[in-house]
Design an enzyme around this catalytic site. Sequence first.
Site, short mmCIF file in Angstrom:
data_model
loop_
_atom_site.label_atom_id
_atom_site.label_comp_id
_atom_site.label_asym_id
_atom_site.label_seq_id
_atom_site.Cartn_x
_atom_site.Cartn_y
_atom_site.Cartn_z
N MET A 1 37.66 48.31 34.53
CA MET A 1 37.57 49.65 33.95
C MET A 1 37.24 50.71 35.01
O MET A 1 36.87 50.39 36.13
CB MET A 1 36.51 49.66 32.84
N HIS A 2 37.40 51.96 34.61
CA HIS A 2 36.89 53.15 35.31
C HIS A 2 37.66 53.57 36.56
O HIS A 2 37.43 54.67 37.06
CB HIS A 2 35.43 52.97 35.72
N ASP B 1 38.48 45.19 30.38
CA ASP B 1 38.26 43.75 30.56
C ASP B 1 37.24 43.18 29.59
O ASP B 1 37.43 42.07 29.06
CB ASP B 1 37.88 43.44 32.01
#
Length: 495
Positions: A80-81, A237
Amino acid sequence: MSYLGIDLGTSEVKLVLTDDDSRVIATTGARLRVDNPHPLWSEQAPQSWWNATQDAIAALRTDAAQAFSALRGIGISGQMHGATLLDRNGNVLRPAILWNDMRAHAECVELEALVPDAALITGNRAMPGFTAPKLLWLSKYEPAVYRAIDKVLLPKDYLGWKLTGEFVSEMSDAAGTLWLDVARRDWSERMLAATGLDRSHMPRLVEGSAVAGQLREELRREWGIDGPVVVAGGAGDNAASAVGIGVIQAGDAFLSLGSSGVLFAATARHAPNPQQGVHAFCHCLPGQWHQMSVILSAAASLHWLSGVVGREVAELVAGAEHLSATQQAQAPIFLPYLNGERTPHNDANAKGVLFGMTPAHDAAHLAYAVMEGVAFAMADGYAALQAAGTVLQSAALVGGGSRSAFWGELCATALGIPLRRHAGAEVGAALGAARLGRLAHRGEDVAKVCVAPEILEVYQPDLTKQTQIAHRLQQYRSLYAALRDAFSTFTAVRT
């Protein structure tokens, strides 16, 4: 029919091919490299994700050619991110800035000053790992790159674009950008404007189990697939791992001991606790949300120790297991803040600490201290979830650390709840992604598809060690409180 799950991790792309009952047919993977060009920086080249995915698909086609040719749905899970930036011609502008990149800590303060009620909109405190602060950093230090940005994608959504030619994201991953109104499940114009962006820079949003697009025809032919293939919205995830392990209803939970550590609890409503660094995100399934506590260095802490002392991880774990209760009580206290920390401290300046070492301590004592320190960090995370109203009866245990029964029992004792190890936990996120691909293709009932795999083992809290663990947990918490100001000073001196 078969379904493909792609899990774009930080160190590896993992693929799992399942049949139409979600039984695993074949798995494969390809390694990835992380670049750290400066202190606190963590980057990857997006093209390397696509190259690794193609290599893994080639291996999967060799291993299971007939099943792969019957592919009907693809789901993608991902780290992520990460800020993945494209210009108007679809060119990557710079290496992606990853989830564990800490350079944008000052921009977090700036973002919350620009939007004082940001935590109410996003459900989360601004943290350096999230995507929006990275864009503020780029606007200051790489203005030419910033001005050229046409699309901002998350890592898995870059793969989705390569597969379908469409810019699409979904709720669970988008919730980790600080641009999503998490309760409304839509982009927030105010949060986008605070970083100089608008909806035109963002991908279209769908639910994770919905159709995001069709596999490009040239890829379908190249890969020898005999019919059309849908690509699902997918998931971040952790949300994908939840789908793979059957954590889909309020009260369900899992604890992940991967490179980072996560305690994930499904909720039927948006339930934030931003002041203690709890992540309150959308689940990848319609009408569902979840909470997460996150520590940045779980199994990574043990790998760090392995490199320092020159011992294999398995040898370190075996040494820790053989310590007596008295020897465990005499081990150092370890703060696993090697990369700063999120929950509950939200402290990018926090540092890893081994406290209380003497000449009597050896590698086994240090290994125990590291494993215990990670368990204590997860206990801190659970306390933050409890402060937001979440009480768990048990949780699934996943990630590489779940292979150690000793570590599982240690975490169960620190948290005070049983932990279950399920079959197939090692492919959890990829399996969850494949299930999302199946849901997008067939439109089935989520509860019938996203079932928990067989329970292999249950780790119960060790009642004989609860008093000792509680005492050392208090020492652990006191140590961070005593060092918090020193961490900031230490960082300022170094920089």
